[in-house]
Design an enzyme around this catalytic site. Structure first.
Site, mmCIF file in Angstrom:
data_model
loop_
_atom_site.group_PDB
_atom_site.id
_atom_site.type_symbol
_atom_site.label_atom_id
_atom_site.label_comp_id
_atom_site.label_asym_id
_atom_site.label_seq_id
_atom_site.Cartn_x
_atom_site.Cartn_y
_atom_site.Cartn_z
ATOM 1 N N ALA C 49 0.993 -1.578 0.012
ATOM 2 C CA ALA C 49 0.055 0.071 0.364
ATOM 3 C C ALA C 49 0.973 0.875 0.125
ATOM 4 O O ALA C 49 1.405 1.393 0.702
ATOM 5 C CB ALA C 49 -0.557 0.193 1.129
ATOM 6 N N GLU C 50 0.705 2.149 -0.690
ATOM 7 C CA GLU C 50 0.864 3.386 -1.332
ATOM 8 C C GLU C 50 1.872 4.358 0.831
ATOM 9 O O GLU C 50 2.460 4.884 0.745
ATOM 10 C CB GLU C 50 0.224 4.286 -1.924
ATOM 11 C CG GLU C 50 0.040 3.672 -2.997
ATOM 12 C CD GLU C 50 -1.125 3.496 -3.656
ATOM 13 O OE1 GLU C 50 -1.428 1.933 -2.668
ATOM 14 O OE2 GLU C 50 -1.488 4.070 -3.992
ATOM 15 N N ASN C 51 0.345 3.873 1.448
ATOM 16 C CA ASN C 51 1.275 4.580 2.252
ATOM 17 C C ASN C 51 1.883 4.123 3.315
ATOM 18 O O ASN C 51 2.462 4.639 5.033
ATOM 19 C CB ASN C 51 -0.225 4.770 3.169
ATOM 20 C CG ASN C 51 -1.111 3.242 3.231
ATOM 21 O OD1 ASN C 51 -1.253 2.883 2.855
ATOM 22 N ND2 ASN C 51 -2.159 3.590 5.134
ATOM 23 N N SER C 91 8.195 3.952 0.799
ATOM 24 C CA SER C 91 6.741 2.846 -0.096
ATOM 25 C C SER C 91 6.756 3.135 -1.464
ATOM 26 O O SER C 91 7.028 2.429 -2.194
ATOM 27 C CB SER C 91 5.460 3.303 0.358
ATOM 28 O OG SER C 91 4.113 2.762 0.005
#
Lengths: 221, 230, 221, 230
Positions: C49-51, C91
């Site tokens: 996940a990008e976060n 990330s």
């Protein structure tokens, strides 16, 4: 250099006066490493190492060294309460972001305009700059602690550096075994004398002109 | 609690750091990890014309979205405003200037500001007008790059799980997100934390943000919004 | 869009076939989020996940949500064994460094040369690109899973995108409820049909020319 | 130990990654945090003409200094070679090309490579010929900057305290130093670790290098040098 321990301690003690509570301080090797010995116990300081330590403490006792807890020179250290580790990129991020309040380092030469030459002797010693350039350019205050003369008796405080510069115009304060100079817009200003050395002694051993403060503080050995 | 570095303070005391027309950077991603107590404090102080810098504009009632909803921002630099329709409305009516930056590039711009670098090369969105407009380019080793500039702010606000008395921070799970980057990028950085612990309580290996970057620590009153999924 | 659950699951199941053991996979919202349901239990995958999560697991049960453990959309998730957190910069470092093997995402339009337009409807919806550009440009393989037609019945696979591009020439595979296309140097190649849909159905609903594989795989609903 | 990702392997198996003329990046700072077992393996394999990239050249008998001492490197990119006099001698006799980079800038160049950025702006050493020579400049907002380019390597070797079966890494104290940066910058990254633990044994909040960046993990045989201070 055969400089007596009393000289080294006097210089370190004077440098320690610059450190205020809560500051982040990076110490070079040599005399600067003596500075912590001269801090008041109640002064909370975070000593910073380029390899990624904030909050270095004194050297460990012999036998208590941890091979994975060393300063930027590869020598064992300890931690103080509140210390943290980070990677080298963040460690230098602190420096470039202006979060390191003071760096105290040695030098080969300093010019009257605060140029620092402490990393290279052409044709002789080219060890690389390490983190010296970042510290010299980006620490909020740069304090040089060094012998007044080199081992041949030549002045290390000069009109213009003969050695390649680490960084131009970066030095704020020079502490030698003879005197203390502030680097000002108008050149060097002698503010303190380590007695029994006299102003004449300093003039004789300094390679450039300098002004003298109206109220020279005398600090006895 | 002792306070040897003078960093532990109160919401009331840090409010003097916030003023009209300021640049304000905030941690958080979709509201997760945004500091609720500080945002409420800024809202209550009534300051306006803020330039907001952060990943996204949250939701209208979550995170920094509250400030956007109340029209306190004149500009926002973000990667996404989709979860806050009010931001979109304000943008379309000209009340809010929005500078979009690709999400990872925005994170790097904030980090660059935080570690004292001025700019970096990016090949993200080269052919997209919204991304590449007005950005200088540089040709290196046979390829063109956009120059993406660093971001800093007068004040950065972050949300952390724990702080010690030096402001060393650890974060909770994915609430970390942009917080460690934002913490470095503030000229002044204020951390709102769930718990303040004595110096020496945090394992030096586990600290994510060294207290070097943190100027003030205040205790959180806890999240005061209902999540989008609730 | 009122697309039946069987269609959505069929597309997700086909996308899941692309995932091999050990891969790092980023899933967009919507149909891509169904992909994990169709993986063999023994397949070890790290969902990204990008976060700043590597190793996302399924949604938590209602009441078990953790407000500090959410995906890039802000919705609660869980972790799998071996998961880790990082900041958003790292990330996206994973994405730009080519360490994300597959991204599976929805789209508004895809062109015959693999152009992706999935982030903006000018004058209507300008939500910002989020992390879509990085994923589209830098994931090793980009798989689009989308309805074959928009809600007005217009084709979403087109000769040239009418909407602003997220990224040009980035799509590798298109999966719709009718068929699967590979994006090749020579344009689109239909490789699979979801029967009972026929090649004629696909031609009728597709906005560009495409080639047809010599061995079209037929996958029944 | 299970091996569900196939990353856990042996020194012997990873030796196929090393070859004459390669670029090799290594973690460590003054030898601290450099992987002893991998360095010994590379030394024993006898490969030559290596381009080494790392903070410094260690000491002659410590860390990467062993490879330098045995004249296995044709070039080194580092911030410092002073602790390894042999490196200086080889440089002066033309047997070793040395590219010096200021320490923090070197760390950022490695990180930039690790996170897929091509270059960044630096104002460190602008006026120093050794630093600025042949580097392009860019004028931004009234100030000149050097363009510093990213560094990657065919193989990166790092030293960590623990790895799990996915290659998630945690480091020990100041042996972290450049390792998390180097771990991202390898096209192939090999971690030598003191301990390999089962998947799920590491706290996700404490992991410093996500296993995403790590291709192979081998157990360390322990430090095989005497420290400079011993």
């Amino acid at each position: 250099m055969g400089m007596g321990v009393e000289f080294r301690n006097q210089m370190a003690k004077r440098a320690a006066e610059e450190i205020q509570n809560g500051m982040v301080v990076n110490l070079g090797i040599g005399i600067p490493s003596l500075v912590p010995n001269h801090l008041a116990k109640e002064t909370m300081v975070m000593f910073h190492a380029e390899n990624g330590i904030t909050g270095m403490g004194p050297s460990p006792a012999i036998g208590d060294e941890d091979e994975n807890l060393c300063n930027a020179g590869g020598f064992p250290v300890t931690l103080t309460s509140g210390a943290s580790y980070c990677d080298s990129a963040i460690s230098f991020g602190m420096i470039r972001r202006g979060r390191v309040d003071i760096t105290i380092l040695g030098s080969l030469e300093v010019s009257q305009s605060g140029d620092l030459a402490n990393w290279i002797v052409p044709g002789k010693k080219v060890p690389g700059m390490g983190g010296a350039m970042e510290l010299a350019q980006k620490a909020k205050k740069v304090i040089v602690v060094m012998n007044h003369s080199d081992k041949y008796g030549n002045p290390k405080i000069v009109t213009s550096c003969t050695l390649p510069l680490t960084s131009a115009g970066c030095v704020d304060l020079i502490i030698t075994e003879l005197a203390v100079f502030m680097v000002t817009e108008e050149g060097l200003l002698l503010t303190e004398l380590f007695t029994p050395y006299s102003l004449e002694n300093v003039i004789e051993k300094t390679g450039c002109e300098f002004k003298v403060s109206e109220n020279v503080r005398e600090i006895p050995y | 609690m002792k306070n040897p570095f003078g960093k532990i303070t109160t919401l009331e005391a840090v409010m003097e750091q916030f003023h009209d027309g300021m640049t304000l950077m905030f941690g958080g991603f979709g509201g997760v990890g945004s500091p609720p107590t500080l945002i409420e404090g800024i809202l209550n102080k009534g300051i306006v014309d803020i330039t907001l810098i952060g990943n996204d504009t949250g939701f209208p009632h979550i995170g920094i979205g509250k400030l956007v909803r109340e029209e306190r921002a004149k500009k926002v630099i973000a990667s996404h405003i989709g979860s806050n329709p009010i931001a979109g409305q304000l943008m379309h009516t000209g009340k809010l200037e929005v500078e979009f930056s690709p999400q990872g590039i925005l994170a790097e711009r904030i980090r660059a500001g935080g570690v004292g670098l001025a700019a970096f090369f990016s090949d993200i969105g080269m052919d997209n007008e919204l991304v590449s407009k007005n950005k200088p380019r540089f040709h290196l080793d046979g390829k063109d790059y956009l120059i993406e500039t660093a971001l800093t702010a007068e004040v950065a606000i972050v949300y952390a799980k724990k702080a010690d008395e030096y402001g060393n921070l650890i974060y909770d799970k994915s609430a970390r997100n942009t917080n460690p980057l934002v913490a470095m990028a503030g000229d002044i950085t204020i951390a709102e934390v769930e718990e303040i612990v004595p110096l020496g309580s945090l394992d030096p290996d586990e600290i994510i943000t060294p207290g070097v970057f943190v100027d003030f620590v205040i205790p959180s009153k806890g999240v005061n919004w209902k999540w989008a999924w609730e």
